[in-house]
Design a protein around this motif. Structure first.
Motif, PDB file in Angstrom:
ATOM      1  N   ASP A  29       0.807  -1.213   0.000  1.00  0.00           N
ATOM      2  CA  ASP A  29       0.000   0.000   0.000  1.00  0.00           C
ATOM      3  C   ASP A  29       0.844   1.269   0.000  1.00  0.00           C
ATOM      4  OD1 ASP A  29      -2.464  -1.427   0.066  1.00  0.00           O
ATOM      5  OD2 ASP A  29      -2.113  -1.827   2.191  1.00  0.00           O
ATOM      6  N   ALA A  30       2.153   1.113   0.064  1.00  0.00           N
ATOM      7  CA  ALA A  30       3.053   2.272   0.074  1.00  0.00           C
ATOM      8  C   ALA A  30       3.726   2.415  -1.286  1.00  0.00           C
ATOM      9  CB  ALA A  30       4.114   2.099   1.155  1.00  0.00           C
ATOM     10  N   PRO A  31       4.081   3.646  -1.662  1.00  0.00           N
ATOM     11  CA  PRO A  31       4.795   3.811  -2.935  1.00  0.00           C
ATOM     12  C   PRO A  31       6.176   3.173  -2.861  1.00  0.00           C
ATOM     13  CG  PRO A  31       4.726   5.880  -1.717  1.00  0.00           C
ATOM     14  CD  PRO A  31       3.837   4.925  -0.978  1.00  0.00           C
ATOM     15  N   LEU A  32       6.694   2.784  -4.005  1.00  0.00           N
ATOM     16  CA  LEU A  32       8.046   2.231  -4.043  1.00  0.00           C
ATOM     17  C   LEU A  32       9.055   3.332  -3.740  1.00  0.00           C
ATOM     18  CD1 LEU A  32       7.856  -0.015  -7.232  1.00  0.00           C
ATOM     19  CD2 LEU A  32       7.831  -0.751  -4.845  1.00  0.00           C
ATOM     20  N   PRO A  33      10.167   2.989  -3.093  1.00  0.00           N
ATOM     21  CA  PRO A  33      11.181   4.006  -2.823  1.00  0.00           C
ATOM     22  C   PRO A  33      11.826   4.503  -4.110  1.00  0.00           C
ATOM     23  CG  PRO A  33      12.013   1.815  -2.286  1.00  0.00           C
ATOM     24  CD  PRO A  33      10.549   1.658  -2.607  1.00  0.00           C
ATOM     25  N   ASP A  34      12.240   5.776  -4.099  1.00  0.00           N
ATOM     26  CA  ASP A  34      12.939   6.294  -5.266  1.00  0.00           C
ATOM     27  C   ASP A  34      14.445   6.203  -5.038  1.00  0.00           C
ATOM     28  OD1 ASP A  34      13.447   8.335  -3.489  1.00  0.00           O
ATOM     29  OD2 ASP A  34      12.052   9.739  -4.421  1.00  0.00           O
TER      30      ASP A  34
ATOM     31  N   LEU B  32      10.881   5.880 -10.783  1.00  0.00           N
ATOM     32  CA  LEU B  32      12.117   6.150 -11.513  1.00  0.00           C
ATOM     33  C   LEU B  32      12.221   7.608 -11.937  1.00  0.00           C
ATOM     34  CD1 LEU B  32      12.281   3.067 -13.905  1.00  0.00           C
ATOM     35  CD2 LEU B  32      13.831   3.536 -11.995  1.00  0.00           C
ATOM     36  N   SER B  33      13.442   8.099 -11.956  1.00  0.00           N
ATOM     37  CA  SER B  33      13.727   9.406 -12.541  1.00  0.00           C
ATOM     38  C   SER B  33      14.059   9.232 -14.023  1.00  0.00           C
ATOM     39  CB  SER B  33      14.901  10.062 -11.821  1.00  0.00           C
ATOM     40  OG  SER B  33      14.595  10.269 -10.465  1.00  0.00           O
TER      41      SER B  33
ATOM     42  N   ARG C  63      15.801   2.800 -15.546  1.00  0.00           N
ATOM     43  CA  ARG C  63      15.455   1.619 -16.337  1.00  0.00           C
ATOM     44  C   ARG C  63      14.488   0.701 -15.592  1.00  0.00           C
ATOM     45  NH1 ARG C  63      19.865   0.703 -19.940  1.00  0.00           N
ATOM     46  NH2 ARG C  63      20.444   2.742 -20.792  1.00  0.00           N
ATOM     47  N   LEU C  64      13.583   0.118 -16.356  1.00  0.00           N
ATOM     48  CA  LEU C  64      12.747  -0.986 -15.891  1.00  0.00           C
ATOM     49  C   LEU C  64      13.254  -2.255 -16.558  1.00  0.00           C
ATOM     50  CD1 LEU C  64       9.056   0.326 -16.193  1.00  0.00           C
ATOM     51  CD2 LEU C  64      10.421   0.091 -14.123  1.00  0.00           C
TER      52      LEU C  64
ATOM     53  N   VAL D  12      11.462 -10.902 -22.092  1.00  0.00           N
ATOM     54  CA  VAL D  12      12.231 -10.019 -21.216  1.00  0.00           C
ATOM     55  C   VAL D  12      12.273  -8.630 -21.842  1.00  0.00           C
ATOM     56  CG1 VAL D  12      14.581  -9.526 -20.392  1.00  0.00           C
ATOM     57  CG2 VAL D  12      13.623 -11.843 -20.188  1.00  0.00           C
ATOM     58  N   TYR D  13      12.003  -7.608 -21.017  1.00  0.00           N
ATOM     59  CA  TYR D  13      11.967  -6.225 -21.493  1.00  0.00           C
ATOM     60  C   TYR D  13      12.932  -5.357 -20.678  1.00  0.00           C
ATOM     61  CZ  TYR D  13       7.391  -7.561 -23.447  1.00  0.00           C
ATOM     62  OH  TYR D  13       6.368  -8.181 -24.126  1.00  0.00           O
ATOM     63  N   ILE D  14      13.570  -4.423 -21.359  1.00  0.00           N
ATOM     64  CA  ILE D  14      14.270  -3.325 -20.712  1.00  0.00           C
ATOM     65  C   ILE D  14      13.688  -2.037 -21.283  1.00  0.00           C
ATOM     66  CG2 ILE D  14      16.460  -2.215 -20.177  1.00  0.00           C
ATOM     67  CD1 ILE D  14      16.440  -5.048 -19.148  1.00  0.00           C
ATOM     68  N   LEU D  15      13.183  -1.166 -20.404  1.00  0.00           N
ATOM     69  CA  LEU D  15      12.627   0.127 -20.799  1.00  0.00           C
ATOM     70  C   LEU D  15      13.405   1.234 -20.118  1.00  0.00           C
ATOM     71  CD1 LEU D  15      10.252  -1.790 -21.577  1.00  0.00           C
ATOM     72  CD2 LEU D  15       8.693  -0.082 -20.632  1.00  0.00           C
ATOM     73  N   GLU D  16      13.527   2.376 -20.790  1.00  0.00           N
ATOM     74  CA  GLU D  16      14.189   3.538 -20.217  1.00  0.00           C
ATOM     75  C   GLU D  16      13.201   4.686 -20.118  1.00  0.00           C
ATOM     76  OE1 GLU D  16      18.465   5.359 -20.861  1.00  0.00           O
ATOM     77  OE2 GLU D  16      17.137   5.909 -22.522  1.00  0.00           O
ATOM     78  N   LYS D  17      13.172   5.344 -18.956  1.00  0.00           N
ATOM     79  CA  LYS D  17      12.277   6.473 -18.753  1.00  0.00           C
ATOM     80  C   LYS D  17      12.803   7.694 -19.493  1.00  0.00           C
ATOM     81  CE  LYS D  17       9.397   8.575 -15.199  1.00  0.00           C
ATOM     82  NZ  LYS D  17       9.008   8.496 -13.771  1.00  0.00           N
ATOM     83  N   THR D  18      11.932   8.341 -20.269  1.00  0.00           N
ATOM     84  CA  THR D  18      12.361   9.467 -21.099  1.00  0.00           C
ATOM     85  C   THR D  18      12.193  10.806 -20.377  1.00  0.00           C
ATOM     86  OG1 THR D  18      10.151   9.591 -22.070  1.00  0.00           O
ATOM     87  CG2 THR D  18      11.785   8.255 -23.208  1.00  0.00           C
TER      88      THR D  18
END
Length: 200
Positions: free
Chosen positions: A108-113, A141-142, A146-147, A194-200
Motif C-alpha cells: 500500500d506504500a509507494p516504491l522508494p525512489d 524512476l527518474s 530503467r525498468l 524479457v523487457y528493458i525500458l528507459e524512462k524518457t
C-alpha cells in the motif's frame, strides 16, 4: 513429486493473502523446484540488463529467495536491494548474502525512489503481481532510469498486462531498449519475454 504442487498452484492464486501464504510455504523448496524445471528468466533478465548498460543501485522487486540477484551478480551488478511480500522468501534471500538491504514489501506504500534500475523478474504476472505494478515501478524512476522485467505466457495472454506496457510506450513515457522472447520454465513449456525500458 511433492515439490511440484507449488509450481502447479502458483498461477491459480488471486488475492494478496493467497500469494503471501503460498510463497511462505514454498520458500524452503523454491530454489530446488525452479532449478529442476530449468528456470531461465533470472539469467536472461540479468544478461539483458548488462547488455543495455543498466546502472546501479538496483531494486529487485519481488526478489523471492534471491535467484535474480545471484544472476545479476554473475553479470557484474553489486549494489542490489530486495523486497518481497513473503518473509519466508526473504529469510532464504538473506542467507545468500547477495543483497545490500532487504525488507518486506508494503503493497500500500509507494516504491522508494533513488534507484537507477528497478527489476521485476517473473513478478508482473498472474499468480504474483498485477499489471498496475508497472505503473508503480515507472513512477519510482527518474528520467533515464530503467525498468527490467519479464512477462510470461500467462501475462502476455492477458490484455491488462500488455495494455499497461503499451500505454507506457505509446505515451512516450518510456522507450523500449530490449525485448526478447525465450525460455521461462522450459520443463513445463512456459516462455517469457524479457523487457528493458528507459524512462524518457
Amino acid at each position: 513429486m511433492a515439490q511440484k504442487k507449488f509450481l502447479n498452484k502458483v498461477y491459480d492464486v488471486e488475492t494478496r493473502d493467497e500469494v503471501e501464504t503460498l510463497y511462505d510455504a514454498w520458500a524452503d523448496s523454491y530454489d530446488a523446484e525452479l532449478v529442476e524445471n530449468g528456470y531461465a528468466t533470472p539469467g536472461r533478465v540479468a544478461r539483458a540488463m548488462a547488455k543495455t548498460g543498466c546502472k546501479e543501485p538496483v531494486l529487485d522487486l519481488g526478489c523471492g529467495t534471491g535467484l535474480s540477484a545471484e544472476a545479476m551478480r554473475a553479470e557484474g551488478f553489486q549494489t542490489i536491494d530486495g523486497t518481497d511480500l513473503s518473509a519466508g522468501m526473504l529469510d532464504a534471500a538473506r542467507a545468500k548474502g547477495v543483497y545490500r538491504k532487504l525488507w518486506v514489501t508494503d503493497p500500500d506504500a509507494p516504491l522508494p525512489d533513488g534507484y537507477a534500475t528497478i527489476a521485476a523478474v517473473g513478478v508482473v504476472s498472474p499468480g504474483a503481481g498485477g499489471p498496475e505494478l508497472l505503473y508503480a515501478m515507472a513512477g519510482a524512476l527518474s528520467r533515464g532510469g530503467r525498468l527490467a522485467f519479464s512477462f510470461n505466457d500467462h501475462a502476455l495472454a492477458d490484455p491488462a498486462y500488455t495494455g499497461h506496457l503499451n500505454e507506457l510506450l505509446d505515451t512516450g513515457a518510456f522507450r523500449l531498449l530490449h525485448a526478447e522472447k525465450g525460455d521461462h520454465i522450459p520443463e513445463i513449456g512456459l516462455n517469457s519475454t524479457v523487457y528493458i525500458l528507459e524512462k524518457t
